[in-house]
Design a protein around this motif. Sequence first.
Motif, mmCIF file in Angstrom:
data_model
loop_
_atom_site.group_PDB
_atom_site.id
_atom_site.type_symbol
_atom_site.label_atom_id
_atom_site.label_comp_id
_atom_site.label_asym_id
_atom_site.label_seq_id
_atom_site.Cartn_x
_atom_site.Cartn_y
_atom_site.Cartn_z
ATOM 1 N N GLN A 189 2.941 5.880 7.934
ATOM 2 C CA GLN A 189 1.861 6.613 7.267
ATOM 3 C C GLN A 189 1.820 6.318 5.779
ATOM 4 O O GLN A 189 0.746 6.071 5.220
ATOM 5 N N VAL A 190 2.977 6.325 5.133
ATOM 6 C CA VAL A 190 3.012 6.042 3.695
ATOM 7 C C VAL A 190 2.533 4.620 3.412
ATOM 8 O O VAL A 190 1.878 4.356 2.401
ATOM 9 N N MET A 191 2.830 3.702 4.327
ATOM 10 C CA MET A 191 2.404 2.312 4.162
ATOM 11 C C MET A 191 0.943 2.105 4.563
ATOM 12 O O MET A 191 0.425 0.999 4.490
ATOM 13 N N GLY A 192 0.283 3.187 5.016
ATOM 14 C CA GLY A 192 -1.139 3.104 5.341
ATOM 15 C C GLY A 192 -1.440 2.591 6.734
ATOM 16 O O GLY A 192 -2.569 2.161 6.999
ATOM 17 N N GLU A 193 -0.461 2.657 7.614
ATOM 18 C CA GLU A 193 -0.667 2.173 8.988
ATOM 19 C C GLU A 193 -0.698 3.341 9.964
ATOM 20 O O GLU A 193 -0.187 4.420 9.675
ATOM 21 N N THR A 194 -1.263 3.099 11.123
ATOM 22 C CA THR A 194 -1.416 4.165 12.111
ATOM 23 C C THR A 194 -0.118 4.507 12.818
ATOM 24 O O THR A 194 0.071 5.645 13.240
#
Length: 105
Positions: A72-77
């Motif tokens: 989530q922090v890395m912007g992935e699902t």
Amino acid sequence: DAEFIIHVLQLQSGNGLHPQLDKAVTGLVAAGLLPVTFGEAQDLLTRLLILVRLVAPDCQIPTPATQTLIAQVMGETNWAVLQDKVDAAKDHISGEWQKLFGQKY
């Protein structure tokens, strides 16, 4: 290793001579020595390294909850999507290494 590639190209060409790696990559891309995608791969791996050191400092495989947090922090699902992007980034950097040094690392 991305940082080694950056430094070798800086020294060989005199381009991208900046201590901040992202700015160095921008200079090397502008000089036509690296593709834009190299900077994207290097940025992903750097951000992941910093994050993992913060949330999983024991160097063990993160728990499922921590994996979800990292994704989530890395912007992935999810973790699997992040792993695929990390694998692609590593392959990209490895390809640049092979172009520069003529061998895989």
